[in-house]
Design a protein around this motif. Structure first.
Motif, PDB file in Angstrom:
ATOM      1  N   THR A  65     -87.393   5.061  76.677  1.00 49.01           N
ATOM      2  CA  THR A  65     -86.695   3.853  76.233  1.00 49.01           C
ATOM      3  C   THR A  65     -86.626   3.787  74.717  1.00 49.01           C
ATOM      4  N   PHE A  66     -87.721   4.109  74.053  1.00 47.45           N
ATOM      5  CA  PHE A  66     -87.736   4.090  72.588  1.00 47.45           C
ATOM      6  C   PHE A  66     -86.745   5.105  72.035  1.00 47.45           C
ATOM      7  N   GLN A  67     -86.732   6.293  72.604  1.00 51.16           N
ATOM      8  CA  GLN A  67     -85.876   7.359  72.104  1.00 51.16           C
ATOM      9  C   GLN A  67     -84.395   7.031  72.265  1.00 51.16           C
ATOM     10  N   THR A  68     -84.016   6.492  73.410  1.00 50.70           N
ATOM     11  CA  THR A  68     -82.597   6.274  73.705  1.00 50.70           C
ATOM     12  C   THR A  68     -82.073   4.925  73.232  1.00 50.70           C
ATOM     13  N   GLU A  69     -82.963   3.955  73.047  1.00 49.82           N
ATOM     14  CA  GLU A  69     -82.511   2.615  72.677  1.00 49.82           C
ATOM     15  C   GLU A  69     -83.019   2.199  71.291  1.00 49.82           C
ATOM     16  N   THR A  70     -84.310   1.920  71.166  1.00 51.71           N
ATOM     17  CA  THR A  70     -84.855   1.406  69.893  1.00 51.71           C
ATOM     18  C   THR A  70     -84.556   2.345  68.736  1.00 51.71           C
ATOM     19  N   PHE A  71     -84.812   3.616  68.925  1.00 54.79           N
ATOM     20  CA  PHE A  71     -84.624   4.612  67.868  1.00 54.79           C
ATOM     21  C   PHE A  71     -83.165   4.690  67.430  1.00 54.79           C
ATOM     22  N   MET A  72     -82.264   4.696  68.381  1.00 57.10           N
ATOM     23  CA  MET A  72     -80.847   4.823  68.054  1.00 57.10           C
ATOM     24  C   MET A  72     -80.293   3.536  67.463  1.00 57.10           C
ATOM     25  N   HIS A  73     -80.707   2.362  67.994  1.00 56.03           N
ATOM     26  CA  HIS A  73     -80.193   1.087  67.495  1.00 56.03           C
ATOM     27  C   HIS A  73     -80.609   0.816  66.053  1.00 56.03           C
ATOM     28  N   ASN A  74     -81.723   1.395  65.615  1.00 53.71           N
ATOM     29  CA  ASN A  74     -82.204   1.199  64.251  1.00 53.71           C
ATOM     30  C   ASN A  74     -81.860   2.369  63.330  1.00 53.71           C
ATOM     31  N   ASN A  75     -80.906   3.169  63.751  1.00 51.66           N
ATOM     32  CA  ASN A  75     -80.447   4.311  62.955  1.00 51.66           C
ATOM     33  C   ASN A  75     -81.607   5.248  62.623  1.00 51.66           C
ATOM     34  N   GLY A  76     -82.451   5.485  63.641  1.00 56.72           N
ATOM     35  CA  GLY A  76     -83.614   6.345  63.460  1.00 56.72           C
ATOM     36  C   GLY A  76     -83.309   7.750  62.974  1.00 56.72           C
ATOM     37  N   PRO A  77     -82.259   8.428  63.503  1.00 52.32           N
ATOM     38  CA  PRO A  77     -81.983   9.791  63.045  1.00 52.32           C
ATOM     39  C   PRO A  77     -81.796   9.897  61.535  1.00 52.32           C
ATOM     40  N   ALA A  78     -81.088   8.928  60.951  1.00 50.67           N
ATOM     41  CA  ALA A  78     -80.865   8.965  59.495  1.00 50.67           C
ATOM     42  C   ALA A  78     -82.168   8.752  58.739  1.00 50.67           C
ATOM     43  N   LEU A  79     -83.026   7.865  59.237  1.00 48.39           N
ATOM     44  CA  LEU A  79     -84.306   7.599  58.580  1.00 48.39           C
ATOM     45  C   LEU A  79     -85.204   8.834  58.630  1.00 48.39           C
ATOM     46  N   VAL A  80     -85.265   9.484  59.780  1.00 46.93           N
ATOM     47  CA  VAL A  80     -86.080  10.687  59.910  1.00 46.93           C
ATOM     48  C   VAL A  80     -85.605  11.762  58.947  1.00 46.93           C
ATOM     49  N   LYS A  81     -84.312  11.956  58.853  1.00 46.36           N
ATOM     50  CA  LYS A  81     -83.775  12.999  57.972  1.00 46.36           C
ATOM     51  C   LYS A  81     -84.009  12.676  56.509  1.00 46.36           C
ATOM     52  N   LEU A  82     -83.941  11.394  56.154  1.00 42.92           N
ATOM     53  CA  LEU A  82     -84.142  10.982  54.764  1.00 42.92           C
ATOM     54  C   LEU A  82     -85.520  11.399  54.264  1.00 42.92           C
ATOM     55  N   TYR A  83     -86.544  11.255  55.099  1.00 43.04           N
ATOM     56  CA  TYR A  83     -87.909  11.535  54.674  1.00 43.04           C
ATOM     57  C   TYR A  83     -88.398  12.928  55.087  1.00 43.04           C
ATOM     58  N   ASN A  84     -87.548  13.708  55.715  1.00 46.36           N
ATOM     59  CA  ASN A  84     -87.945  15.056  56.151  1.00 46.36           C
ATOM     60  C   ASN A  84     -86.832  16.066  55.895  1.00 46.36           C
ATOM     61  N   GLU A  85     -86.173  15.924  54.780  1.00 42.73           N
ATOM     62  CA  GLU A  85     -85.010  16.749  54.500  1.00 42.73           C
ATOM     63  C   GLU A  85     -85.358  18.235  54.467  1.00 42.73           C
ATOM     64  N   GLU A  86     -86.498  18.587  53.885  1.00 45.82           N
ATOM     65  CA  GLU A  86     -86.853  20.006  53.795  1.00 45.82           C
ATOM     66  C   GLU A  86     -87.181  20.592  55.165  1.00 45.82           C
ATOM     67  N   ASP A  87     -87.785  19.805  56.039  1.00 45.69           N
ATOM     68  CA  ASP A  87     -88.023  20.297  57.397  1.00 45.69           C
ATOM     69  C   ASP A  87     -86.708  20.556  58.132  1.00 45.69           C
ATOM     70  N   PHE A  88     -85.714  19.687  57.910  1.00 45.28           N
ATOM     71  CA  PHE A  88     -84.407  19.904  58.527  1.00 45.28           C
ATOM     72  C   PHE A  88     -83.778  21.195  58.018  1.00 45.28           C
ATOM     73  N   LEU A  89     -83.851  21.418  56.708  1.00 47.80           N
ATOM     74  CA  LEU A  89     -83.277  22.636  56.136  1.00 47.80           C
ATOM     75  C   LEU A  89     -84.008  23.873  56.637  1.00 47.80           C
ATOM     76  N   LEU A  90     -85.333  23.788  56.724  1.00 45.90           N
ATOM     77  CA  LEU A  90     -86.109  24.914  57.237  1.00 45.90           C
ATOM     78  C   LEU A  90     -85.743  25.207  58.685  1.00 45.90           C
ATOM     79  N   TYR A  91     -85.644  24.169  59.501  1.00 43.55           N
ATOM     80  CA  TYR A  91     -85.348  24.367  60.919  1.00 43.55           C
ATOM     81  C   TYR A  91     -83.969  25.018  61.093  1.00 43.55           C
ATOM     82  N   GLU A  92     -82.972  24.524  60.384  1.00 43.75           N
ATOM     83  CA  GLU A  92     -81.628  25.101  60.490  1.00 43.75           C
ATOM     84  C   GLU A  92     -81.634  26.566  60.065  1.00 43.75           C
ATOM     85  N   TRP A  93     -82.321  26.849  58.979  1.00 45.03           N
ATOM     86  CA  TRP A  93     -82.414  28.222  58.480  1.00 45.03           C
ATOM     87  C   TRP A  93     -83.154  29.106  59.483  1.00 45.03           C
ATOM     88  N   ALA A  94     -84.237  28.594  60.063  1.00 50.41           N
ATOM     89  CA  ALA A  94     -85.038  29.367  61.012  1.00 50.41           C
ATOM     90  C   ALA A  94     -84.259  29.661  62.290  1.00 50.41           C
TER      91      ALA A  94
END
Length: 406
Positions: free
Chosen positions: A332-361
């Motif tokens: 429920t948190f993943q599909t509703e609360t997280f998405m309604h509060n724009n969670g994906p953008a918040l996670v990426k904002l504070y973990n930008e280098e992990d995102f770049l590493l994952y894409e590169w890997a």
């Protein structure tokens, strides 16, 4: 792959199987190459005809599904989920194919059941870098199987508890088989790890327990998640652990924990897996130089150990493997609360280098899978969804020759 191409594939497969059937007896007579090959050649020869015909049928159904998705203007979804296997069938088919590739790859070579058998005079045989909530328990299970610690099918852990099903699961031959503290001091010991999409990894950590998340452990509100994501110790954990030998949840220091260091370090690993690509990850492991002479082990593919390798759990827990699959609050948190509060953008904002590493890997992983021949038709029939993901990954060049500073 278009339906017409699949018709040609099936026709070629039937021709191959006719030849395979005609020569199965000859292959069985050549079982004396090595003790392991003697046990496997007749089995793999007999399996090829039946399995490849089945895979051709699966491949045809996959191609038809993809063909209709491409033709439909109403569907706007990624074309990554069209396997007709169930999960166990997919794992079994991947294991069978890995076994066949092993026999073909090592004719006349000395082969081994485990690293202990191959390197019996060494104390440390594997160095496992366990990034938390990135499939680290399964990585530990795979490491024990590679090394040859018994019983099979369990991760390393310290004794019977809610998360540890037996009291005999330590494995001294593996550096880092428990905990999340990298050790890069042991030169010459093969390094292995697993990576996971940063959003999935952080959501999983939030629904686990401290220190993987802040106290109080049962507060799953959005306010607590917001605090968790902003806390320095939980930022860019993958980059942090690959950059230095510090504990996963030490405070993030951007000057020391850099994307460049993490990339350079990952280039030195004997193998790394991608949590979202489990079938290709298991198959690529046995294609990697350090492990190519090892006979594939069922448990590496997520199958249950059999025979003398199996031992029942001593607790009622699920074999030491943790999952949120059946956690309604998590879903429920993943599909509703997280998405309604724009969670994906918040996670990426504070973990930008992990995102770049994952894409590169993922890009590097897929390039290695292609080089190993894991994008061929027989693998596509088993892991079409994963190959589709690799197909959408950027095909950039990778330079893995830079020296890594400790």
């Amino acid at each position: 792959m278009q339906p017409l191409e699949l018709e040609g594939l099936i026709e070629r497969s039937h021709k191959k199987e006719t030849n395979a059937s005609n020569h199965a007896t000859d292959e069985a007579d050549q079982q004396s190459a090595t003790p392991i090959h003697g046990r496997l050649l007749s089995k793999t020869a007999a399996m090829r005809c039946q399995r490849r015909i089945i895979l051709s049928i699966f491949a045809l159904s996959i191609a038809v599904a993809i063909h209709f998705v491409r033709k439909s203007s109403k569907l706007d979804v990624p074309m990554v989920a069209y396997n007709t296997f169930n999960e166990t069938e997919q794992r079994q088919a991947a294991y069978d194919l890995a076994l066949e590739r092993f026999v073909i790859r090592t004719p006349g070579n000395q082969t081994f059941q485990s690293l202990k058998e191959q390197n019996f005079d060494q104390d440390h045989l594997l160095n496992s870098i366990r990034i938390p909530k990135a499939g680290s328990s399964h990585l530990s299970l795979q490491a024990r199987a590679l090394v040859g610690c018994k019983p099979d099918g369990y991760p390393c852990c310290r004794g019977p508890s809610r998360s540890c099903p037996r009291n005999d699961l330590r494995c001294k031959s593996i550096i880092g088989c428990v905990d999340h503290r990298p050790n890069y001091d042991q030169v010459g010991v093969p390094l292995v790890t697993a990576l996971r999409h940063p959003t999935n990894r952080l959501l999983s950590g939030f629904f686990y327990k401290p220190p993987h998340r802040p106290q109080p452990k049962d507060d799953y509100s959005w306010n607590m998640f917001d605090f968790y994501i902003r806390a320095p110790e939980y930022r860019n954990v993958m980059v942090k652990m690959l950059s230095t030998g510090e504990f996963a949840y030490h405070e993030n220091r951007p000057a020391d924990h850099t994307l460049r260091k993490a990339q350079d370090r990952l280039c030195t690993f004997a193998w790394f897996g991608i949590n979202e690509l489990p079938i290709l990850s298991a198959m690529l492991l046995y294609e990697s130089q350090d492990f190519s002479l090892l006979q594939p082990n069922r448990v590496v593919f997520g199958l249950q150990a059999v025979g003398d390798a199996y031992a029942p759990p001593q607790t009622k827990e699920n074999g030491g493997m943790r999952t949120n699959q059946d956690n309604r609050e998590y879903q429920t948190f993943q599909t509703e609360t997280f998405m309604h509060n724009n969670g994906p953008a918040l996670v990426k904002l504070y973990n930008e280098e992990d995102f770049l590493l994952y894409e590169w890997a993922v890009d590097l992983f897929c390039a290695r899978a292609r080089a190993a021949g894991l994008m061929e038709e027989t693998v596509f029939a088993i892991a079409s969804d994963e190959i589709q993901l690799c197909g959408s990954a950027a095909k950039t060049s990778h330079h893995c020759s830079r020296k890594v500073d400790k």
